[in-house]
Design an enzyme around this catalytic site. Structure first.
Site: not given
Ligand code: PBG
Length: 339
Positions: A134, A144, A210, A263, A290
């Site tokens: 990404c 992104c 996602k 996700k 997270s």
């Molecule tokens: C994008 C990405 C994100 C996460 C993983 N890959 C952040 C987003 O889309 O803003 C989030 C992972 C997490 O919150 O643990 N590179």
């Protein structure tokens, strides 16, 4: 003279001798182990790393207690620790030394992720190395992909960059690339470009489903990739939609995805189940993100929850919903607990 009843009124509530008694199989730990439907093993878990430039760096992420940003030189030791715990896979995120509008460092040969892949493969050749593909950690605007003048994420123009990132990760030795931007056509573009570059061996694990989730907030501290303005709702999915998830997954399967990711995990277990049922032939990962980790750590730090019990319950629940793999910041602790 008062007559006392010989039987208690509770007798009427007693089960008949032949009644079904599911509790029979819960009486001892051994019985419970014997009939357990869902297993959780260290090799079901994928551990994320946040890799930063420099040397000797180990910087705690405040909103994710227990998780550090690490420089490449520290990865060998980490990999040895994971292997001792039985964890077989990592997912790499890179924080570049400089950012620009196109995120050019994302596909630099000497970029931080490319170096990290090399270091991990040198020290632990058997470790499965997956990489996040990404641009949000690499662009100065934190989005992104490429933006038009109105700040709208350009789809097809971004595909070429994603394909270049995937090839550079593959050339550095990654086993799996995991595009996470929810850009239409990303799996097909990456697959074709990888194959064109002689990287047929590299698998594509697509973040097919996602959601635009507020649960990513701590990650954006860790990966330093928060959008400078706006949000990701023009490409990530609306949390209200589940049927659309099947459409997203179907498109990625058609384009050659080797595995799928849903996700976040916890608010979306119905989606995990639905994708698992629709595409049982593909490995399915769920990302225990997270914010989900931070909630458990915060409650545990306050003494409100038992961290170990809650984390294992969550991970088991995600597996029970249909995930083969769980990407989780609890991985090391969980592996210790279940050993
Ligand atoms: C994008 C990405 C994100 C996460 C993983 N890959 C952040 C987003 O889309 O803003 C989030 C992972 C997490 O919150 O643990 N590179």
């Amino acid at each position: 003279m008062t007559e006392f009843a010989e039987t208690s009124p509770l007798d009427a509530l007693r089960l008949d001798p032949g009644a079904h008694r599911p509790r029979r199989l819960r009486r001892t730990q051994a019985l419970r182990d014997l009939v357990r439907e869902t297993t959780l093993a260290p090799d079901d878990l994928v551990y994320p790393f946040f890799v930063v430039p420099g040397e000797g760096m180990r910087k705690p992420v405040p909103s994710m207690p227990g998780i550090d940003q690490l420089s490449v030189d520290g990865l060998g030791r980490e990999a040895a620790e994971l292997s001792a715990l039985g964890i077989k896979a990592v997912l790499l995120f890179g924080i570049p030394s400089s950012k620009d509008a196109m995120g050019l460092e994302s596909f630099a040969d000497d970029g931080v992720v490319q170096q990290a892949i090399g270091a991990l493969k040198d020290s632990s050749p058997e470790l499965v190395v997956a990489t996040d593909v990404c641009l949000c950690e690499y662009t100065d605007h934190g989005h992104c992909g490429l933006l038009d003048a109105d700040g709208y994420l350009l789809n097809d123009e971004t595909l070429e960059l994603l394909a270049r990132i995937a090839v550079s990760h593959g050339e550095a030795g990654a086993d799996i690339v995991a595009p996470s931007g929810m850009i239409d056509g990303m799996v097909g573009a990456i697959r074709t470009t990888l194959d064109g570059a002689g990287l047929e061996r590299v698998a594509v694990l697509s973040y097919a489903v996602k959601y635009a989730s507020a649960f990513y907030a701590p990650f954006r501290d860790a990966a330093e990739g928060a959008p400078a303005f706006g949000d990701r709702r023009t490409h990530q999915m609306d949390p209200a939609n589940a049927r659309e998830a099947l459409r997203e997954a179907a498109l990625d399967v058609e384009q050659g995805a080797d595995g799928l990711v849903v996700k976040p995990a916890l608010g979306y277990l119905d989606v995990v189940r639905a994708v698992h049922e629709r595409f049982p032939e593909l490995p399915l990962a769920a990302y225990n993100v997270s914010g989900e980790y931070a909630m458990v750590k915060a409650a545990a730090a306050n003494g409100w929850l038992d961290e170990r019990a809650v984390a294992l319950e969550i991970l088991t629940g995600i597996r029970r919903a249909g995930a083969d793999l769980v990407v989780t910041y609890h991985a090391k602790d969980a592996a210790r607990w279940i050993q």
